[in-house]
Design a protein around this motif. Structure first.
Motif, mmCIF file in Angstrom:
data_model
loop_
_atom_site.group_PDB
_atom_site.id
_atom_site.type_symbol
_atom_site.label_atom_id
_atom_site.label_comp_id
_atom_site.label_asym_id
_atom_site.label_seq_id
_atom_site.Cartn_x
_atom_site.Cartn_y
_atom_site.Cartn_z
ATOM 1 N N UNK A 121 0.843 -1.196 0.000
ATOM 2 C CA UNK A 121 0.000 0.000 0.000
ATOM 3 C C UNK A 121 0.876 1.243 0.000
ATOM 4 N N UNK A 122 1.917 1.230 0.839
ATOM 5 C CA UNK A 122 2.906 2.315 0.895
ATOM 6 C C UNK A 122 4.275 1.647 0.861
ATOM 7 N N UNK A 136 -8.611 4.503 -4.050
ATOM 8 C CA UNK A 136 -9.502 5.280 -4.907
ATOM 9 C C UNK A 136 -10.220 4.294 -5.824
ATOM 10 N N UNK A 137 -11.536 4.421 -5.928
ATOM 11 C CA UNK A 137 -12.270 3.447 -6.740
ATOM 12 C C UNK A 137 -12.486 3.926 -8.170
ATOM 13 N N UNK A 270 -5.242 3.469 6.805
ATOM 14 C CA UNK A 270 -5.045 2.307 5.933
ATOM 15 C C UNK A 270 -5.081 2.664 4.448
ATOM 16 N N UNK A 271 -4.642 3.847 4.111
ATOM 17 C CA UNK A 271 -4.694 4.284 2.712
ATOM 18 C C UNK A 271 -3.643 3.571 1.865
ATOM 19 N N UNK A 272 -3.916 3.504 0.580
ATOM 20 C CA UNK A 272 -2.953 3.005 -0.399
ATOM 21 C C UNK A 272 -2.553 4.155 -1.307
ATOM 22 N N UNK A 273 -1.284 4.268 -1.566
ATOM 23 C CA UNK A 273 -0.801 5.262 -2.526
ATOM 24 C C UNK A 273 -0.910 4.677 -3.930
#
Length: 363
Positions: A121-122, A136-137, A270-273
């Motif tokens: 994710x990062x 982001x979808x 828990x974001x993904x870059x």
């Protein structure tokens, strides 16, 4: 002589009044009116930004509380079925060999058989993808916008046969293009440039309409501007911001705790870059989005979610929990892979753009 002077004086006076009026009108049109419009637009932006920020913060607090009280369910935990009939391990192996990066969620007969993260994710912090990773979808958001439109049809506030010119007479082909055309990407409308500054929702739609190219109505051509304008129709008919409709119709009723609007993702734990690069070096470059890029995706691509929340969204739609099953079938009316209602429809499954998402048809 006196009469001549009087005439000259009157003419001069009239000319002065006329000139003064022209200068005043010109000043109003060139200076005062644009300034008032800019101030009104800035007020709209501040109001919408405040609401968006408040909703994002509220959602994060809901997420945090939900995670504290979380008792566990398959959509939020890593799952790999040990039942050989489910073939979950084979599916995971297949996507892993394809060097897939993201979260793989598979549901069979209402039961989660696979929910695993692959890749990072990062990457720079060695943070791996998992079931709770938020992405982001992208264009999958169009399927939600389409359902909001169909909900208005179901309520009798709109018809699929209505022409878009009914709402936006500035569109040159507005008396030919129907709501159905726009839902199915057959309007012939395309943007000829991109927005360069952050605008209010109303101004985003106006910008789009003012920068349209026109081609033959009825010809299939994927063009996101259709859904930007449809988001404007949603706001006109509901008297609410598009983002508020998403919250009220989808997020709250479905109790989604991992879904929100950009740029809220940047504050999520828990974001993904986003990354770009060849398969041999997929984390070569971080893809950065600026506020304008999120802002101009009104109705078409500025939401984020986990794979689990995305599944719950699509499941609720196809099972008739948002609009009736008959309305859903009318919306997604094709079965040969053509685009309709925000997705590509096939006889036994539907495919959503931007992410690798395939769902079995359940209606």
């Amino acid at each position: 002589m006196k009469r001549t002077n009087l005439k000259v004086g009157l003419i001069s006076l009239l000319l002065g009044v006329l000139l003064g009026g022209m200068i005043s009108f010109g000043g109003y049109k060139l200076i005062i009116s644009p300034r008032n419009a800019r101030q009104a637009e800035q007020q709209k932006q501040r109001y919408e930004a405040m609401l968006s920020s408040q909703r994002a913060e509220d959602q994060r607090l809901i997420n945090q509380n939900a995670q504290k009280n979380h008792k566990g369910n398959d959509l939020n935990q890593s799952v790999l079925s040990e039942n050989p009939d489910d073939k979950a391990d084979k599916l995971l192996d297949t996507v892993a060999r394809a060097r897939y990066i993201g979260t793989v969620l598979a549901v069979k007969d209402g039961k989660v058989i696979l929910n695993q993260g692959l890749g990072d994710a990062i990457h720079e912090q060695n943070v791996a993808n998992g079931p709770n990773t938020q992405y982001q979808i992208g264009s999958i958001q169009k399927s939600l916008t389409a359902v909001l439109i169909m909900r208005l049809v179901q309520q009798g506030k709109l018809k699929l046969s209505d022409h878009i010119g009914k709402f936006y007479p500035q569109i040159k082909t507005g008396n030919q293009v129907t709501i159905r055309n726009m839902l199915d990407m057959r309007s012939g409308l395309m943007l000829n440039t991109t927005q360069t500054k952050v605008l209010s929702d109303d101004a985003i739609v106006k910008f789009a309409i003012n920068h349209l190219n026109y081609s033959k109505v009825g010809t299939a051509s994927y063009s996101p501007v259709n859904y930007v304008i449809l988001a404007g129709v949603v706001e006109k008919l509901t008297k609410q911001l598009y983002s508020q409709q998403i919250q009220d119709i989808f997020v709250r009723p479905l109790k989604l705790i991992h879904t929100g609007f950009m740029p809220g993702l940047l504050k999520e734990r828990d974001r993904a870059l986003g990354y770009s690069g060849p398969m041999t070096a997929p984390y070569q470059l971080i893809v950065s989005w600026n506020p304008v890029m999120w802002n101009r995706e009104l109705g078409t691509g500025n939401l984020y979610a986990t794979a689990g929340d995305l599944f719950l969204l699509q499941q609720a739609m196809v099972q008739g929990k948002i609009i009736s099953s008959s309305s859903m079938a009318t919306l997604r009316h094709t079965d040969d892979g053509r685009y309709s209602g925000g997705v590509y429809n096939y006889k036994s499954f539907l495919s959503l753009t931007a992410l690798s998402v395939v769902m079995k048809r359940q209606w």
